[in-house]
Enzyme design. Structure first.
Site, PDB file in Angstrom:
ATOM      1  NE  ARG A  17      -3.046   2.415   3.043  1.00 39.80           N
ATOM      2  CZ  ARG A  17      -3.383   2.955   4.195  1.00 39.80           C
ATOM      3  NH1 ARG A  17      -2.986   2.411   5.329  1.00 39.80           N
ATOM      4  NH2 ARG A  17      -4.113   4.032   4.232  1.00 39.80           N
ATOM      5  CB  ALA A  76      -9.043   6.056   7.462  1.00 40.10           C
ATOM      6  CD  GLU A  97      -3.415   9.995  17.388  1.00 36.21           C
ATOM      7  OE1 GLU A  97      -3.652  10.700  18.403  1.00 36.21           O
ATOM      8  OE2 GLU A  97      -3.711  10.351  16.242  1.00 36.21           O
ATOM      9  CG  HIS A  99      -0.905   8.530  12.884  1.00 40.39           C
ATOM     10  ND1 HIS A  99      -2.030   7.842  12.508  1.00 40.39           N
ATOM     11  CD2 HIS A  99      -1.258   9.296  13.937  1.00 40.39           C
ATOM     12  CE1 HIS A  99      -3.022   8.191  13.305  1.00 40.39           C
ATOM     13  NE2 HIS A  99      -2.586   9.071  14.191  1.00 40.39           N
TER      14      HIS A  99
END
Ligand code: DQA
Length: 142
Positions: A17, A76, A97, A99
């Site tokens: 991806r 997302a 969190e 990313h």
């Protein structure tokens, strides 16, 4: 200590991806890499990935009293899932969190995280290193 690492939609496609954004490694490669880091030594780290919001909520709820900390990349769902936010807020398990990409330097809609203020930290843009930084932060915090 026991840690749960939760990954949201499309992170099962890591490796194929948009590798220019997310890197060439699969989620399994990242798991093997993290397990081999000295900081992981002696800790019990469980990985979970789902493309389904409700499954992520169930997983967060069931982590209550079972894990010392959670590392979550909601993908997302970061940007709009109030149910994930509420689940994190409800269980009170320290949560970080993460990313892979820098969500603050991409599209405007990615700059919004609805979970940021119920987490003890947000780590963004460090690739797989972000998961290690999150683990170090949790170990320090706990
Ligand atoms: C992501 C960033 C999100 O905006 C995106 O939807 C993802 C992955 C990241 O790890 O960089 O799926 O959470």
């Amino acid at each position: 200590m026991k840690f749960l690492i939760i990954n949201g939609p499309n992170l099962n496609l890591l490796g194929i991806r948009e590798p220019d954004i997310y890197g060439a490694e699969t989620l399994e490669d990242i798991k093997i890499w993290l397990d081999a880091q000295p900081e992981s030594n002696g800790h019990d780290i469980t990985w979970f990935q789902s493309n389904h919001e409700g499954d992520l909520v169930d997983q967060i709820q069931s982590a209550r009293n079972l894990f010392d900390g959670i590392i979550i990349n909601p993908a997302a769902l970061t940007h709009y899932s109030i149910s994930i936010r509420d689940a994190i807020s409800a269980i009170k398990t320290p949560t970080i969190e993460v990313h892979l990409s820098d969500i603050n330097s991409r599209e405007n809609f990615r700059k919004i995280s609805v979970i940021q203020d119920v987490c003890i930290d947000q780590i963004s843009g460090l690739g797989k290193q972000g998961y290690l930084e999150a683990l170090k932060t949790l170990l320090h915090y706990i």
